[in-house]
Write a protein that holds these residues in place. Structure first.
Motif, PDB file in Angstrom:
ATOM      1  N   LEU A  43      -1.340  12.601  -5.644  1.00 16.14           N
ATOM      2  CA  LEU A  43      -1.955  11.304  -5.380  1.00 16.14           C
ATOM      3  C   LEU A  43      -1.983  10.446  -6.640  1.00 16.14           C
ATOM      4  O   LEU A  43      -1.744   9.238  -6.580  1.00 16.14           O
ATOM      5  CB  LEU A  43      -3.365  11.498  -4.832  1.00 16.14           C
ATOM      6  CG  LEU A  43      -4.094  10.263  -4.330  1.00 16.14           C
ATOM      7  CD1 LEU A  43      -3.358   9.666  -3.137  1.00 16.14           C
ATOM      8  CD2 LEU A  43      -5.514  10.615  -3.950  1.00 16.14           C
ATOM      9  N   THR A  45       0.155  10.609  -9.015  1.00 20.84           N
ATOM     10  CA  THR A  45       1.526  10.178  -9.263  1.00 20.84           C
ATOM     11  C   THR A  45       1.897   8.996  -8.371  1.00 20.84           C
ATOM     12  O   THR A  45       2.567   8.061  -8.808  1.00 20.84           O
ATOM     13  CB  THR A  45       2.497  11.349  -9.007  1.00 20.84           C
ATOM     14  OG1 THR A  45       2.118  12.439  -9.853  1.00 20.84           O
ATOM     15  CG2 THR A  45       3.921  10.961  -9.310  1.00 20.84           C
ATOM     16  N   LEU A  46       1.444   9.029  -7.131  1.00 24.60           N
ATOM     17  CA  LEU A  46       1.793   7.957  -6.198  1.00 24.60           C
ATOM     18  C   LEU A  46       1.003   6.678  -6.445  1.00 24.60           C
ATOM     19  O   LEU A  46       1.563   5.582  -6.446  1.00 24.60           O
ATOM     20  CB  LEU A  46       1.561   8.418  -4.762  1.00 24.60           C
ATOM     21  CG  LEU A  46       2.520   9.467  -4.217  1.00 24.60           C
ATOM     22  CD1 LEU A  46       2.121   9.862  -2.805  1.00 24.60           C
ATOM     23  CD2 LEU A  46       3.937   8.954  -4.235  1.00 24.60           C
ATOM     24  N   LEU A  47      -0.320   6.800  -6.615  1.00 25.04           N
ATOM     25  CA  LEU A  47      -1.168   5.613  -6.730  1.00 25.04           C
ATOM     26  C   LEU A  47      -1.344   5.117  -8.161  1.00 25.04           C
ATOM     27  O   LEU A  47      -1.689   3.961  -8.362  1.00 25.04           O
ATOM     28  CB  LEU A  47      -2.558   5.900  -6.146  1.00 25.04           C
ATOM     29  CG  LEU A  47      -2.628   6.179  -4.651  1.00 25.04           C
ATOM     30  CD1 LEU A  47      -4.061   6.446  -4.252  1.00 25.04           C
ATOM     31  CD2 LEU A  47      -2.058   5.034  -3.862  1.00 25.04           C
ATOM     32  N   GLY A  48      -1.149   6.003  -9.112  1.00 23.70           N
ATOM     33  CA  GLY A  48      -1.409   5.643 -10.502  1.00 23.70           C
ATOM     34  C   GLY A  48      -2.694   6.301 -10.967  1.00 23.70           C
ATOM     35  O   GLY A  48      -3.649   6.470 -10.207  1.00 23.70           O
ATOM     36  N   TRP A  49      -2.719   6.647 -12.242  1.00 25.35           N
ATOM     37  CA  TRP A  49      -3.849   7.418 -12.775  1.00 25.35           C
ATOM     38  C   TRP A  49      -5.059   6.550 -13.103  1.00 25.35           C
ATOM     39  O   TRP A  49      -6.134   7.081 -13.381  1.00 25.35           O
ATOM     40  CB  TRP A  49      -3.389   8.189 -14.000  1.00 25.35           C
ATOM     41  CG  TRP A  49      -2.386   9.222 -13.628  1.00 25.35           C
ATOM     42  CD1 TRP A  49      -1.036   9.141 -13.769  1.00 25.35           C
ATOM     43  CD2 TRP A  49      -2.642  10.469 -13.002  1.00 25.35           C
ATOM     44  NE1 TRP A  49      -0.433  10.274 -13.280  1.00 25.35           N
ATOM     45  CE2 TRP A  49      -1.402  11.107 -12.802  1.00 25.35           C
ATOM     46  CE3 TRP A  49      -3.799  11.118 -12.588  1.00 25.35           C
ATOM     47  CZ2 TRP A  49      -1.287  12.361 -12.218  1.00 25.35           C
ATOM     48  CZ3 TRP A  49      -3.680  12.369 -12.002  1.00 25.35           C
ATOM     49  CH2 TRP A  49      -2.447  12.971 -11.824  1.00 25.35           C
ATOM     50  N   LYS A  51      -6.580   4.603 -10.995  1.00 26.18           N
ATOM     51  CA  LYS A  51      -7.405   4.484  -9.776  1.00 26.18           C
ATOM     52  C   LYS A  51      -8.372   5.666  -9.684  1.00 26.18           C
ATOM     53  O   LYS A  51      -8.160   6.710 -10.291  1.00 26.18           O
ATOM     54  CB  LYS A  51      -6.491   4.473  -8.553  1.00 26.18           C
ATOM     55  CG  LYS A  51      -5.464   3.369  -8.594  1.00 26.18           C
ATOM     56  CD  LYS A  51      -5.660   2.451  -7.469  1.00 26.18           C
ATOM     57  CE  LYS A  51      -4.906   1.213  -7.604  1.00 26.18           C
ATOM     58  NZ  LYS A  51      -3.683   0.896  -7.411  1.00 26.18           N
ATOM     59  N   ILE A  53      -8.947   8.536  -8.287  1.00 30.01           N
ATOM     60  CA  ILE A  53      -8.206   9.490  -7.461  1.00 30.01           C
ATOM     61  C   ILE A  53      -9.124  10.549  -6.860  1.00 30.01           C
ATOM     62  O   ILE A  53      -8.994  10.908  -5.696  1.00 30.01           O
ATOM     63  CB  ILE A  53      -7.090  10.131  -8.295  1.00 30.01           C
ATOM     64  CG1 ILE A  53      -6.116   9.065  -8.729  1.00 30.01           C
ATOM     65  CG2 ILE A  53      -6.380  11.221  -7.526  1.00 30.01           C
ATOM     66  CD1 ILE A  53      -5.188   9.509  -9.800  1.00 30.01           C
ATOM     67  N   LEU A  56     -11.027   9.145  -3.973  1.00 26.18           N
ATOM     68  CA  LEU A  56     -10.173   8.836  -2.825  1.00 26.18           C
ATOM     69  C   LEU A  56      -9.621  10.083  -2.141  1.00 26.18           C
ATOM     70  O   LEU A  56      -9.541  10.142  -0.916  1.00 26.18           O
ATOM     71  CB  LEU A  56      -8.995   7.952  -3.271  1.00 26.18           C
ATOM     72  CG  LEU A  56      -9.322   6.547  -3.734  1.00 26.18           C
ATOM     73  CD1 LEU A  56      -8.082   5.891  -4.299  1.00 26.18           C
ATOM     74  CD2 LEU A  56      -9.881   5.737  -2.586  1.00 26.18           C
ATOM     75  N   GLY A  57      -9.227  11.081  -2.925  1.00 30.58           N
ATOM     76  CA  GLY A  57      -8.521  12.211  -2.362  1.00 30.58           C
ATOM     77  C   GLY A  57      -9.321  13.473  -2.153  1.00 30.58           C
ATOM     78  O   GLY A  57      -8.885  14.362  -1.436  1.00 30.58           O
TER      79      GLY A  57
END
Length: 86
Positions: A43, A45-49, A51, A53, A56-57
């Protein structure tokens, strides 16, 4: 994320019928943790560090995961006994 399921299955396969409940809980917790660790890495890697994470995850799912791990800890010995009949 999906590779985490493979590692979780591998770690959970070490649960034995003669393990106590605390040891079963720890093994299940470690197996589920591998899913979340690899999922958070993906996550990020996909959204950017930059955010949030973890919020969200992981946070929305923690209470349900603890409940599922506790329930499976209680049922694990019965499932292993039932598996011998199959």
């Amino acid at each position: 994320y999906l590779i985490g399921f493979l590692s979780a299955c591998f770690i959970a396969s070490f649960i034995k019928e003669n393990d106590n409940y605390f040891l079963i809980f720890i093994k299940l917790f470690l197996s589920v943790s591998t899913i979340y660790i690899l999922g958070v890495l993906w996550l990020g890697t996909l959204l950017g560090w930059e955010k949030p994470i973890f919020e969200l995850g992981v946070m929305p799912f923690l209470l349900a995961e603890v409940f599922k791990i506790a329930l499976l800890t209680i049922l694990a010995k019965k499932i292993l006994k039932f598996r011998k009949f199959i």
